[in-house]
Design a protein around this motif. Structure first.
Motif, PDB file in Angstrom:
ATOM      1  N   PRO A 155       0.791  -1.229   0.000  1.00  0.00           N
ATOM      2  CA  PRO A 155       0.000   0.000   0.000  1.00  0.00           C
ATOM      3  C   PRO A 155       0.828   1.287   0.000  1.00  0.00           C
ATOM      4  O   PRO A 155       0.277   2.359   0.172  1.00  0.00           O
ATOM      5  N   ARG A 156       2.131   1.189  -0.213  1.00  0.00           N
ATOM      6  CA  ARG A 156       2.969   2.392  -0.181  1.00  0.00           C
ATOM      7  C   ARG A 156       2.711   3.286  -1.383  1.00  0.00           C
ATOM      8  O   ARG A 156       2.255   2.835  -2.440  1.00  0.00           O
ATOM      9  N   THR A 157       3.044   4.564  -1.202  1.00  0.00           N
ATOM     10  CA  THR A 157       3.069   5.556  -2.274  1.00  0.00           C
ATOM     11  C   THR A 157       4.383   6.316  -2.128  1.00  0.00           C
ATOM     12  O   THR A 157       5.162   6.027  -1.209  1.00  0.00           O
ATOM     13  N   PRO A 158       4.655   7.300  -2.965  1.00  0.00           N
ATOM     14  CA  PRO A 158       5.889   8.074  -2.756  1.00  0.00           C
ATOM     15  C   PRO A 158       5.906   8.856  -1.443  1.00  0.00           C
ATOM     16  O   PRO A 158       6.972   9.311  -1.014  1.00  0.00           O
ATOM     17  N   PHE A 159       4.745   9.012  -0.783  1.00  0.00           N
ATOM     18  CA  PHE A 159       4.651   9.839   0.419  1.00  0.00           C
ATOM     19  C   PHE A 159       4.344   8.978   1.644  1.00  0.00           C
ATOM     20  O   PHE A 159       3.450   8.121   1.617  1.00  0.00           O
ATOM     21  N   THR A 160       5.070   9.229   2.720  1.00  0.00           N
ATOM     22  CA  THR A 160       4.913   8.436   3.935  1.00  0.00           C
ATOM     23  C   THR A 160       3.496   8.506   4.488  1.00  0.00           C
ATOM     24  O   THR A 160       2.967   7.516   4.997  1.00  0.00           O
ATOM     25  N   ALA A 161       2.870   9.686   4.406  1.00  0.00           N
ATOM     26  CA  ALA A 161       1.566   9.886   5.036  1.00  0.00           C
ATOM     27  C   ALA A 161       0.398   9.385   4.197  1.00  0.00           C
ATOM     28  O   ALA A 161      -0.740   9.380   4.673  1.00  0.00           O
ATOM     29  N   ILE A 162       0.649   8.978   2.963  1.00  0.00           N
ATOM     30  CA  ILE A 162      -0.438   8.551   2.065  1.00  0.00           C
ATOM     31  C   ILE A 162      -0.265   7.081   1.716  1.00  0.00           C
ATOM     32  O   ILE A 162       0.837   6.639   1.383  1.00  0.00           O
ATOM     33  N   ARG A 163      -1.354   6.350   1.791  1.00  0.00           N
ATOM     34  CA  ARG A 163      -1.346   4.937   1.444  1.00  0.00           C
ATOM     35  C   ARG A 163      -2.384   4.668   0.358  1.00  0.00           C
ATOM     36  O   ARG A 163      -3.337   5.417   0.182  1.00  0.00           O
ATOM     37  N   ASN A 164      -2.176   3.569  -0.347  1.00  0.00           N
ATOM     38  CA  ASN A 164      -3.067   3.125  -1.407  1.00  0.00           C
ATOM     39  C   ASN A 164      -3.913   1.989  -0.855  1.00  0.00           C
ATOM     40  O   ASN A 164      -3.369   1.059  -0.242  1.00  0.00           O
ATOM     41  N   VAL A 165      -5.227   2.038  -1.026  1.00  0.00           N
ATOM     42  CA  VAL A 165      -6.027   0.865  -0.700  1.00  0.00           C
ATOM     43  C   VAL A 165      -5.585  -0.238  -1.654  1.00  0.00           C
ATOM     44  O   VAL A 165      -5.679  -0.070  -2.873  1.00  0.00           O
ATOM     45  N   PRO A 166      -5.069  -1.359  -1.150  1.00  0.00           N
ATOM     46  CA  PRO A 166      -4.535  -2.372  -2.059  1.00  0.00           C
ATOM     47  C   PRO A 166      -5.609  -2.944  -2.982  1.00  0.00           C
ATOM     48  O   PRO A 166      -6.788  -3.023  -2.627  1.00  0.00           O
ATOM     49  N   ALA A 167      -5.199  -3.363  -4.152  1.00  0.00           N
ATOM     50  CA  ALA A 167      -6.122  -4.019  -5.076  1.00  0.00           C
ATOM     51  C   ALA A 167      -6.720  -5.249  -4.414  1.00  0.00           C
ATOM     52  O   ALA A 167      -6.062  -5.949  -3.641  1.00  0.00           O
ATOM     53  N   GLY A 168      -8.007  -5.490  -4.686  1.00  0.00           N
ATOM     54  CA  GLY A 168      -8.672  -6.655  -4.129  1.00  0.00           C
ATOM     55  C   GLY A 168      -8.830  -6.596  -2.631  1.00  0.00           C
ATOM     56  O   GLY A 168      -8.839  -7.645  -1.970  1.00  0.00           O
ATOM     57  N   SER A 169      -8.982  -5.386  -2.084  1.00  0.00           N
ATOM     58  CA  SER A 169      -9.050  -5.229  -0.631  1.00  0.00           C
ATOM     59  C   SER A 169     -10.226  -4.363  -0.211  1.00  0.00           C
ATOM     60  O   SER A 169     -10.723  -3.532  -0.982  1.00  0.00           O
ATOM     61  N   ILE A 170     -10.653  -4.574   1.035  1.00  0.00           N
ATOM     62  CA  ILE A 170     -11.695  -3.780   1.671  1.00  0.00           C
ATOM     63  C   ILE A 170     -11.118  -3.193   2.950  1.00  0.00           C
ATOM     64  O   ILE A 170     -10.559  -3.922   3.776  1.00  0.00           O
ATOM     65  N   ASN A 178     -11.876  -0.954   6.386  1.00  0.00           N
ATOM     66  CA  ASN A 178     -12.906  -0.471   7.295  1.00  0.00           C
ATOM     67  C   ASN A 178     -12.277   0.479   8.312  1.00  0.00           C
ATOM     68  O   ASN A 178     -11.269   0.143   8.929  1.00  0.00           O
ATOM     69  N   PHE A 179     -12.893   1.652   8.458  1.00  0.00           N
ATOM     70  CA  PHE A 179     -12.399   2.663   9.390  1.00  0.00           C
ATOM     71  C   PHE A 179     -13.522   3.043  10.341  1.00  0.00           C
ATOM     72  O   PHE A 179     -14.577   3.525   9.918  1.00  0.00           O
ATOM     73  N   ALA A 180     -13.303   2.802  11.636  1.00  0.00           N
ATOM     74  CA  ALA A 180     -14.303   3.122  12.655  1.00  0.00           C
ATOM     75  C   ALA A 180     -13.592   3.327  13.989  1.00  0.00           C
ATOM     76  O   ALA A 180     -12.626   2.613  14.301  1.00  0.00           O
ATOM     77  N   GLY A 181     -14.071   4.283  14.749  1.00  0.00           N
ATOM     78  CA  GLY A 181     -13.494   4.518  16.064  1.00  0.00           C
ATOM     79  C   GLY A 181     -12.021   4.864  16.030  1.00  0.00           C
ATOM     80  O   GLY A 181     -11.276   4.542  16.966  1.00  0.00           O
ATOM     81  N   GLY A 182     -11.572   5.492  14.938  1.00  0.00           N
ATOM     82  CA  GLY A 182     -10.162   5.840  14.821  1.00  0.00           C
ATOM     83  C   GLY A 182      -9.258   4.676  14.470  1.00  0.00           C
ATOM     84  O   GLY A 182      -8.039   4.823  14.431  1.00  0.00           O
ATOM     85  N   ARG A 183      -9.829   3.520  14.171  1.00  0.00           N
ATOM     86  CA  ARG A 183      -9.047   2.317  13.853  1.00  0.00           C
ATOM     87  C   ARG A 183      -9.293   1.908  12.416  1.00  0.00           C
ATOM     88  O   ARG A 183     -10.429   1.837  11.959  1.00  0.00           O
ATOM     89  N   CYS A 184      -8.202   1.613  11.720  1.00  0.00           N
ATOM     90  CA  CYS A 184      -8.257   1.278  10.301  1.00  0.00           C
ATOM     91  C   CYS A 184      -7.834  -0.179  10.117  1.00  0.00           C
ATOM     92  O   CYS A 184      -6.741  -0.571  10.530  1.00  0.00           O
ATOM     93  N   VAL A 185      -8.701  -0.992   9.501  1.00  0.00           N
ATOM     94  CA  VAL A 185      -8.415  -2.415   9.271  1.00  0.00           C
ATOM     95  C   VAL A 185      -8.620  -2.724   7.797  1.00  0.00           C
ATOM     96  O   VAL A 185      -9.686  -2.423   7.237  1.00  0.00           O
ATOM     97  N   THR A 186      -7.618  -3.328   7.163  1.00  0.00           N
ATOM     98  CA  THR A 186      -7.703  -3.684   5.752  1.00  0.00           C
ATOM     99  C   THR A 186      -7.700  -5.205   5.604  1.00  0.00           C
ATOM    100  O   THR A 186      -6.867  -5.886   6.196  1.00  0.00           O
ATOM    101  N   ARG A 187      -8.651  -5.708   4.812  1.00  0.00           N
ATOM    102  CA  ARG A 187      -8.720  -7.149   4.540  1.00  0.00           C
ATOM    103  C   ARG A 187      -8.647  -7.371   3.038  1.00  0.00           C
ATOM    104  O   ARG A 187      -9.399  -6.761   2.272  1.00  0.00           O
ATOM    105  N   GLN A 188      -7.725  -8.222   2.624  1.00  0.00           N
ATOM    106  CA  GLN A 188      -7.607  -8.547   1.203  1.00  0.00           C
ATOM    107  C   GLN A 188      -8.571  -9.687   0.885  1.00  0.00           C
ATOM    108  O   GLN A 188      -8.469 -10.780   1.438  1.00  0.00           O
ATOM    109  N   TYR A 189      -9.548  -9.432   0.007  1.00  0.00           N
ATOM    110  CA  TYR A 189     -10.539 -10.445  -0.322  1.00  0.00           C
ATOM    111  C   TYR A 189     -10.162 -11.262  -1.558  1.00  0.00           C
ATOM    112  O   TYR A 189     -10.818 -12.262  -1.873  1.00  0.00           O
TER     113      TYR A 189
END
Length: 213
Positions: A176-191, A193-204
């Motif tokens: 999920p990297r990009t040229p910038f440390t603070a910016i990420r890419n949602v990976p291909a084939g992934s979902i 979820n962001f709630a309560g200040g917590r970010c969870v990524t699942r590759q489907y």
């Protein structure tokens, strides 16, 4: 703030010059600039809202939209858009159901009942979707272009050495990297979820998955 949001929309107008829309509440804001292809009626302009409160924006084309629309004939559709069918699918089966989509897409759904933001990308990653977290504010900002985030969300512009190393060695940057440390890419084939200040990524889906009969 409002100025940042309008700035993002203006920067992305070249991606969708035919129509645009902005939806906001006290906890979330979603905007879209649309190129009218499947349904030319302005009623198909995004964001789409469901009677239950969920809000959708989607960049792309859903190939199995007809099948999904037939699955949910009782939903009060306002258009013939291929992406509006994602709302009844989500309301019925939740974020994980986005794995059923066939097409090229980058999707964002805000669910006020769960205080949940869901981001998803197609299996091949044909449609881009970038995000940055504002941890102190408990916020997640997303856009289809890095430039919109850099200008509108006051994202730190520090370069990611690992991302740059990937580019030099491989000719591309591994998600999920990009040229910038603070910016990420949602990976291909992934979902994501962001709630309560917590970010969870699942590759489907993974490119080396095999289905045996």
């Amino acid at each position: 703030g409002a100025a940042e949001l309008h700035g993002m929309c203006e920067l992305l107008r070249h991606r969708g010059p035919d129509g645009d829309g902005l939806w906001r509440s006290d906890r979330a804001v979603l905007g879209a600039a649309r190129l009218r292809v499947v349904d030319l009626d302005p009623r198909a302009d995004q964001p789409f809202t469901a009677p239950a409160g969920a809000v959708l924006v989607c960049n792309g084309e859903i190939y199995n939209a007809g099948e999904l629309r037939r699955r949910y004939p009782g939903y009060p559709y306002r258009s013939r858009s291929d992406v509006e069918v994602l709302l009844p699918l989500y309301l019925d089966r939740g974020p994980g159901a986005l794995a059923e989509l066939d097409g090229m897409f980058a999707v964002a759904i805000w669910d006020p009942d769960r205080a949940l933001l869901t981001l998803a990308r197609d299996r091949a990653g044909e449609k881009p979707l970038f995000y940055t977290e504002r941890a102190a504010a408990g916020e997640l900002w997303f856009a289809s272009e890095i430039g919109a985030l850099l200008q509108a969300a006051a994202v730190p512009r520090g370069l990611d050495p690992a991302g740059l190393s990937d580019y030099v060695q491989l000719g591309y940057i591994r998600e999920p990297r990009t040229p910038f440390t603070a910016i990420r890419n949602v990976p291909a084939g992934s979902i994501l979820n962001f709630a309560g200040g917590r970010c969870v990524t699942r590759q489907y889906w993974h490119p080396f998955d095999r289905t045996t009969e």
